[in-house]
Write a protein that holds these residues in place. Structure first.
Motif, PDB file in Angstrom:
ATOM      1  N   VAL A 172     -24.958 -30.717  28.076  1.00  0.00           N
ATOM      2  CA  VAL A 172     -26.451 -30.339  28.874  1.00  0.00           C
ATOM      3  C   VAL A 172     -27.422 -29.484  28.263  1.00  0.00           C
ATOM      4  O   VAL A 172     -26.961 -28.852  27.352  1.00  0.00           O
ATOM      5  N   SER A 173     -28.558 -30.439  27.826  1.00  0.00           N
ATOM      6  CA  SER A 173     -29.913 -29.839  27.214  1.00  0.00           C
ATOM      7  C   SER A 173     -30.137 -28.651  28.150  1.00  0.00           C
ATOM      8  O   SER A 173     -30.556 -28.956  29.438  1.00  0.00           O
ATOM      9  N   VAL A 174     -30.483 -27.333  27.647  1.00  0.00           N
ATOM     10  CA  VAL A 174     -30.898 -26.302  28.344  1.00  0.00           C
ATOM     11  C   VAL A 174     -32.612 -26.308  28.301  1.00  0.00           C
ATOM     12  O   VAL A 174     -32.963 -25.305  29.114  1.00  0.00           O
ATOM     13  N   GLY A 175     -33.034 -27.152  27.615  1.00  0.00           N
ATOM     14  CA  GLY A 175     -34.430 -27.307  27.434  1.00  0.00           C
ATOM     15  C   GLY A 175     -35.185 -26.151  26.411  1.00  0.00           C
ATOM     16  O   GLY A 175     -36.232 -25.735  26.730  1.00  0.00           O
ATOM     17  N   GLY A 176     -34.342 -25.748  25.647  1.00  0.00           N
ATOM     18  CA  GLY A 176     -34.947 -24.692  24.721  1.00  0.00           C
ATOM     19  C   GLY A 176     -34.081 -23.371  24.775  1.00  0.00           C
ATOM     20  O   GLY A 176     -33.599 -23.228  25.926  1.00  0.00           O
ATOM     21  N   ALA A 177     -33.915 -22.702  23.560  1.00  0.00           N
ATOM     22  CA  ALA A 177     -32.920 -21.538  23.686  1.00  0.00           C
ATOM     23  C   ALA A 177     -33.243 -20.561  24.791  1.00  0.00           C
ATOM     24  O   ALA A 177     -32.211 -19.728  25.161  1.00  0.00           O
ATOM     25  N   THR A 178     -34.599 -20.339  24.972  1.00  0.00           N
ATOM     26  CA  THR A 178     -34.934 -19.322  25.991  1.00  0.00           C
ATOM     27  C   THR A 178     -34.422 -19.488  27.173  1.00  0.00           C
ATOM     28  O   THR A 178     -34.532 -18.614  28.023  1.00  0.00           O
ATOM     29  N   SER A 179     -33.943 -20.765  27.705  1.00  0.00           N
ATOM     30  CA  SER A 179     -33.422 -20.868  28.924  1.00  0.00           C
ATOM     31  C   SER A 179     -31.765 -20.970  28.861  1.00  0.00           C
ATOM     32  O   SER A 179     -31.444 -21.009  30.105  1.00  0.00           O
ATOM     33  N   ILE A 180     -31.317 -20.400  28.024  1.00  0.00           N
ATOM     34  CA  ILE A 180     -29.660 -20.420  27.889  1.00  0.00           C
ATOM     35  C   ILE A 180     -29.053 -19.436  29.036  1.00  0.00           C
ATOM     36  O   ILE A 180     -28.329 -19.789  29.443  1.00  0.00           O
ATOM     37  N   GLY A 181     -29.916 -18.381  28.861  1.00  0.00           N
ATOM     38  CA  GLY A 181     -29.363 -17.367  30.028  1.00  0.00           C
ATOM     39  C   GLY A 181     -29.180 -17.917  31.561  1.00  0.00           C
ATOM     40  O   GLY A 181     -28.478 -17.388  32.391  1.00  0.00           O
ATOM     41  N   ARG A 182     -30.236 -18.714  32.265  1.00  0.00           N
ATOM     42  CA  ARG A 182     -30.128 -19.298  33.409  1.00  0.00           C
ATOM     43  C   ARG A 182     -28.990 -20.370  33.513  1.00  0.00           C
ATOM     44  O   ARG A 182     -28.184 -20.402  34.584  1.00  0.00           O
ATOM     45  N   PHE A 183     -28.714 -21.008  32.483  1.00  0.00           N
ATOM     46  CA  PHE A 183     -27.418 -21.872  32.418  1.00  0.00           C
ATOM     47  C   PHE A 183     -26.291 -21.014  32.651  1.00  0.00           C
ATOM     48  O   PHE A 183     -25.238 -21.321  33.246  1.00  0.00           O
ATOM     49  N   LEU A 184     -26.022 -19.999  31.689  1.00  0.00           N
ATOM     50  CA  LEU A 184     -24.838 -19.248  31.580  1.00  0.00           C
ATOM     51  C   LEU A 184     -24.861 -18.472  33.100  1.00  0.00           C
ATOM     52  O   LEU A 184     -23.485 -18.262  33.528  1.00  0.00           O
ATOM     53  N   HIS A 187     -25.432 -19.552  35.910  1.00  0.00           N
ATOM     54  CA  HIS A 187     -25.105 -20.561  36.786  1.00  0.00           C
ATOM     55  C   HIS A 187     -23.633 -21.111  36.624  1.00  0.00           C
ATOM     56  O   HIS A 187     -22.766 -21.240  37.456  1.00  0.00           O
ATOM     57  N   PHE A 188     -23.344 -21.415  35.269  1.00  0.00           N
ATOM     58  CA  PHE A 188     -21.894 -22.011  34.858  1.00  0.00           C
ATOM     59  C   PHE A 188     -20.878 -21.151  34.286  1.00  0.00           C
ATOM     60  O   PHE A 188     -19.888 -21.442  34.317  1.00  0.00           O
ATOM     61  N   GLY A 189     -21.512 -19.712  33.984  1.00  0.00           N
ATOM     62  CA  GLY A 189     -20.601 -18.706  33.455  1.00  0.00           C
ATOM     63  C   GLY A 189     -19.631 -18.023  34.592  1.00  0.00           C
ATOM     64  O   GLY A 189     -19.533 -18.569  35.596  1.00  0.00           O
ATOM     65  N   PRO A 190     -19.154 -16.968  33.950  1.00  0.00           N
ATOM     66  CA  PRO A 190     -18.257 -16.320  34.694  1.00  0.00           C
ATOM     67  C   PRO A 190     -18.709 -15.804  35.865  1.00  0.00           C
ATOM     68  O   PRO A 190     -18.050 -15.822  37.277  1.00  0.00           O
ATOM     69  N   ALA A 191     -19.929 -15.569  36.150  1.00  0.00           N
ATOM     70  CA  ALA A 191     -20.611 -15.086  37.450  1.00  0.00           C
ATOM     71  C   ALA A 191     -21.206 -16.103  38.326  1.00  0.00           C
ATOM     72  O   ALA A 191     -21.468 -16.292  39.597  1.00  0.00           O
ATOM     73  N   GLY A 192     -20.994 -17.340  37.883  1.00  0.00           N
ATOM     74  CA  GLY A 192     -21.184 -18.643  38.517  1.00  0.00           C
ATOM     75  C   GLY A 192     -20.050 -19.521  38.854  1.00  0.00           C
ATOM     76  O   GLY A 192     -18.969 -19.227  39.419  1.00  0.00           O
ATOM     77  N   LEU A 193     -20.080 -20.803  38.521  1.00  0.00           N
ATOM     78  CA  LEU A 193     -19.032 -21.820  38.655  1.00  0.00           C
ATOM     79  C   LEU A 193     -17.976 -21.513  37.834  1.00  0.00           C
ATOM     80  O   LEU A 193     -16.845 -21.896  37.821  1.00  0.00           O
ATOM     81  N   ASP A 194     -17.913 -20.765  36.654  1.00  0.00           N
ATOM     82  CA  ASP A 194     -16.855 -20.007  35.765  1.00  0.00           C
ATOM     83  C   ASP A 194     -16.237 -21.315  34.892  1.00  0.00           C
ATOM     84  O   ASP A 194     -15.015 -21.641  35.117  1.00  0.00           O
ATOM     85  N   LEU A 195     -17.122 -22.260  34.558  1.00  0.00           N
ATOM     86  CA  LEU A 195     -16.586 -23.450  33.710  1.00  0.00           C
ATOM     87  C   LEU A 195     -16.600 -22.897  32.272  1.00  0.00           C
ATOM     88  O   LEU A 195     -16.990 -21.747  31.909  1.00  0.00           O
ATOM     89  N   THR A 196     -15.479 -23.874  31.631  1.00  0.00           N
ATOM     90  CA  THR A 196     -15.388 -23.376  30.229  1.00  0.00           C
ATOM     91  C   THR A 196     -16.717 -23.836  29.360  1.00  0.00           C
ATOM     92  O   THR A 196     -17.138 -25.105  29.707  1.00  0.00           O
ATOM     93  N   LEU A 197     -17.120 -23.103  28.860  1.00  0.00           N
ATOM     94  CA  LEU A 197     -18.573 -23.042  27.876  1.00  0.00           C
ATOM     95  C   LEU A 197     -18.509 -23.240  26.585  1.00  0.00           C
ATOM     96  O   LEU A 197     -17.526 -22.548  25.873  1.00  0.00           O
TER      97      LEU A 197
END
Length: 185
Positions: A49-61, A63-73
């Motif tokens: 997934v392209s996050v659209g620039g490094a400053t957007s990484i937090g939104r993706f984390l 959504h998809f990280g431990p507090a969200g879908l908890d996927l392997t990243l």
């Protein structure tokens, strides 16, 4: 004109791992490498997934990280963006050691990694095969480029026209010796 933040994608069922990259050229390079290695990422449950620039990484984390879908990243980022990635990973509760977490750092950026892996003569051959050698030679003659090393000129050429970084990400990966793939890839 206001810039819209990147849209967080809806994932297909069965996706368990995400590789987060900064931009479309990084996405193109990783997808091209997967094809070259005979990997079917979708069948493996992996999405790049392209996050659209490094400053957007937090939104993706979020959504998809431990507090969200908890996927392997995992991910790839440019050296200049390590701080933004590290802060976002810490804030998301993932940790701070990028390498340990599967986030690989490019020495400068992915284009630089590919240029160094292939070498300037091979990259120039790729440009020639793509029908753009004359454009590259014109860029080399510009006053701001004349005294720069060829690697810097090649890097500038990749970013000098819309869509060129994405196109050459694929072409350069296709030209790579699979035994010499840069570590971040």
């Amino acid at each position: 004109m206001e810039v819209q933040p990147p849209v967080v994608p809806v994932l297909a069922p069965g996706v368990h791992s995400l590789v987060l990259v900064e931009g479309r050229s990084d996405l193109a390079a990783l997808e091209a490498l997967a094809v070259r290695r005979g990997r079917d990422l979708a069948a493996e449950g992996v999405v790049v997934v392209s996050v659209g620039g490094a400053t957007s990484i937090g939104r993706f984390l979020d959504h998809f990280g431990p507090a969200g879908l908890d996927l392997t990243l995992a991910g790839v980022c440019d050296l200049g963006e390590v701080g933004a990635y590290r802060r976002a990973l810490e804030r998301a509760g993932v940790g701070s050691d990028l390498e340990e977490l599967g986030f690989h750092v490019c020495t400068v950026d992915l284009e630089d990694e590919l240029i160094r892996a292939l070498g300037a003569p091979a990259v120039t051959e790729v440009i020639d095969a793509a029908g753009e050698l004359r454009s590259f030679r014109t860029l080399q003659q510009q006053p701001a480029q004349r005294d720069r090393p060829i690697e810097a000129q090649l890097h500038r050429f990749m970013g000098s026209k819309g869509g060129r970084k994405v196109r050459y990400a694929r072409l350069l990966v296709d030209a790579l010796d699979l035994a010499a793939v840069p570590r971040p890839l």
